[in-house]
Design an enzyme around this catalytic site. Sequence first.
Site, PDB file in Angstrom:
ATOM      1  N   GLU A   1       4.074  -8.445  -0.354  1.00 46.34           N
ATOM      2  CA  GLU A   1       3.082  -7.919  -1.286  1.00 46.34           C
ATOM      3  C   GLU A   1       3.673  -7.596  -2.660  1.00 46.34           C
ATOM      4  OE1 GLU A   1       0.334  -7.897  -2.381  1.00 46.34           O
ATOM      5  OE2 GLU A   1      -0.918  -6.242  -1.712  1.00 46.34           O
TER       6      GLU A   1
ATOM      7  N   HIS B   1      -3.627  -9.136   9.110  1.00 45.84           N
ATOM      8  CA  HIS B   1      -2.297  -8.680   8.719  1.00 45.84           C
ATOM      9  C   HIS B   1      -2.141  -7.183   8.946  1.00 45.84           C
ATOM     10  CE1 HIS B   1      -3.779  -7.238   4.732  1.00 45.84           C
ATOM     11  NE2 HIS B   1      -4.404  -8.395   4.630  1.00 45.84           N
TER      12      HIS B   1
ATOM     13  N   CYS C   1      -4.072   0.667  -1.925  1.00 44.55           N
ATOM     14  CA  CYS C   1      -4.015  -0.733  -2.323  1.00 44.55           C
ATOM     15  C   CYS C   1      -2.583  -1.119  -2.684  1.00 44.55           C
ATOM     16  CB  CYS C   1      -4.941  -0.967  -3.520  1.00 44.55           C
ATOM     17  SG  CYS C   1      -4.778  -2.596  -4.286  1.00 44.55           S
TER      18      CYS C   1
ATOM     19  N   ASP D   1      -5.047  -3.347   7.727  1.00 45.23           N
ATOM     20  CA  ASP D   1      -4.316  -2.174   7.225  1.00 45.23           C
ATOM     21  C   ASP D   1      -3.062  -1.904   8.062  1.00 45.23           C
ATOM     22  OD1 ASP D   1      -6.074  -1.666   5.079  1.00 45.23           O
ATOM     23  OD2 ASP D   1      -7.492  -0.701   6.424  1.00 45.23           O
TER      24      ASP D   1
ATOM     25  N   ASP E   1      -9.908   1.894  -2.648  1.00 46.98           N
ATOM     26  CA  ASP E   1      -9.075   1.498  -1.523  1.00 46.98           C
ATOM     27  C   ASP E   1      -7.896   2.449  -1.372  1.00 46.98           C
ATOM     28  OD1 ASP E   1      -7.888   0.137   0.542  1.00 46.98           O
ATOM     29  OD2 ASP E   1      -7.019  -1.422  -0.715  1.00 46.98           O
TER      30      ASP E   1
ATOM     31  N   GLU F   1       0.479  -3.946   8.075  1.00 45.69           N
ATOM     32  CA  GLU F   1       1.434  -3.588   7.021  1.00 45.69           C
ATOM     33  C   GLU F   1       2.319  -2.409   7.403  1.00 45.69           C
ATOM     34  OE1 GLU F   1      -1.145  -0.927   3.977  1.00 45.69           O
ATOM     35  OE2 GLU F   1      -2.023  -2.862   4.545  1.00 45.69           O
TER      36      GLU F   1
ATOM     37  N   ARG G   1       2.842  -7.851   6.861  1.00 41.96           N
ATOM     38  CA  ARG G   1       2.846  -7.546   5.428  1.00 41.96           C
ATOM     39  C   ARG G   1       3.801  -6.389   5.146  1.00 41.96           C
ATOM     40  NH1 ARG G   1      -2.225  -5.097   1.797  1.00 41.96           N
ATOM     41  NH2 ARG G   1      -0.964  -3.507   0.773  1.00 41.96           N
TER      42      ARG G   1
ATOM     43  N   TYR H   1     -11.289 -14.690   3.341  1.00 37.85           N
ATOM     44  CA  TYR H   1     -10.440 -13.515   3.497  1.00 37.85           C
ATOM     45  C   TYR H   1     -11.300 -12.266   3.352  1.00 37.85           C
ATOM     46  CZ  TYR H   1      -7.033  -9.858   2.659  1.00 37.85           C
ATOM     47  OH  TYR H   1      -6.322  -8.699   2.742  1.00 37.85           O
TER      48      TYR H   1
ATOM     49  N   ASN I   1      -0.666 -13.246  -2.434  1.00 37.18           N
ATOM     50  CA  ASN I   1      -1.844 -12.446  -2.754  1.00 37.18           C
ATOM     51  C   ASN I   1      -2.115 -12.525  -4.257  1.00 37.18           C
ATOM     52  OD1 ASN I   1      -3.955 -10.642  -2.600  1.00 37.18           O
ATOM     53  ND2 ASN I   1      -2.665  -8.823  -2.385  1.00 37.18           N
TER      54      ASN I   1
ATOM     55  N   ASP J   1      -8.088  -8.141   6.707  1.00 41.37           N
ATOM     56  CA  ASP J   1      -7.188  -7.007   6.509  1.00 41.37           C
ATOM     57  C   ASP J   1      -7.324  -6.075   7.714  1.00 41.37           C
ATOM     58  OD1 ASP J   1      -5.723  -4.865   5.555  1.00 41.37           O
ATOM     59  OD2 ASP J   1      -6.738  -4.774   3.617  1.00 41.37           O
TER      60      ASP J   1
END
Length: 309
Positions: free
Chosen positions: A202, A119, A129, A94, A64, A121, A166, A49, A225, A92
């Site tokens: 999440e 993913h 984050c 974002d 982040d 989001e 996500r 990941y 996660n 990721d």
Amino acid sequence: MDPRQSNQLSGTTRLRQALSDPKNVVVAPGVFDGITSQIAIASGHQCLYMTGAGTSMARLGMADLGLCTFTEMHQNAAMIAAIDPTVPVIADADTGYGGPINISRTVKAYAQAGIAGLHIEDQVQTKRCGHLSGKKLVSREEFANRLRAACKARDESGSDIVIIARTDALAGKDPAGNTGFDEAVKRLSMAVEIGVDALFFEALHSEEECKLAIERLPKVPCLLNMIPGGRTPVMTNQRAAEIGFRIVIWPLMGLEAAIPALQHAYKTLKINGQAPKEAQLGPEGLFEVCGLQKLMEFDASVGGRAYSS
């Protein structure tokens, strides 16, 4: 199947196969550069990941807060995926780095680089984050547009890259004030109707909430996660599987291991004027972590003599 053909399967195909078996759980340690990726693969992990937080910290030296651009994230993910193309990399992505056209570009570029899954989001572009407070979300409609763009790009590219939706709705709030567990379920249920391949709820707060999420969500693979010290209680991969999760990522474990060791080494050099005693790998030992012997053997196998002595 011929073993040679099996060994040549792409990371994307391997991830798809793993997710097609309801008894299988994909476990992916977090990696953020070439060295962490090599070590994770050598340790026997069959999926990686690429953490956005780790990428931001490693490439920018910054927290982040959505500061990494598409270019930085794509370059890092592509490099990691190229280390061993047979090992799936989930990366990721974002918010997708813009509107639908940008998201289409992101998905196609990730797929072309051999990245097995990503993913997208529902935070605003100035994201943070998922385990920090104060998250702001886009509307449900805008999130739907992002996911439609991602799925359309997946289908048009013919890559079969795994699209994971996500949501940060459990703690985040959209412009209309929508927030909380039920809002997260609505958003992820909508994502399945649009055509995503997996779901990422999440920052679940408890094991009971994890169980409820699995009960309430459509029966597609769900990702858990695992961030020690974050909002979700730590559980073993086995326990996550018992609850019903199909993917478990450990995004920050590489950073958690590396940072204390680096702090110790640099402080020791400053105080004692020399490296700590445990720093004894030497150049060959360090290079071997990244395949020194294999590289030299390859050179010799094609007639090269640059490394023969």
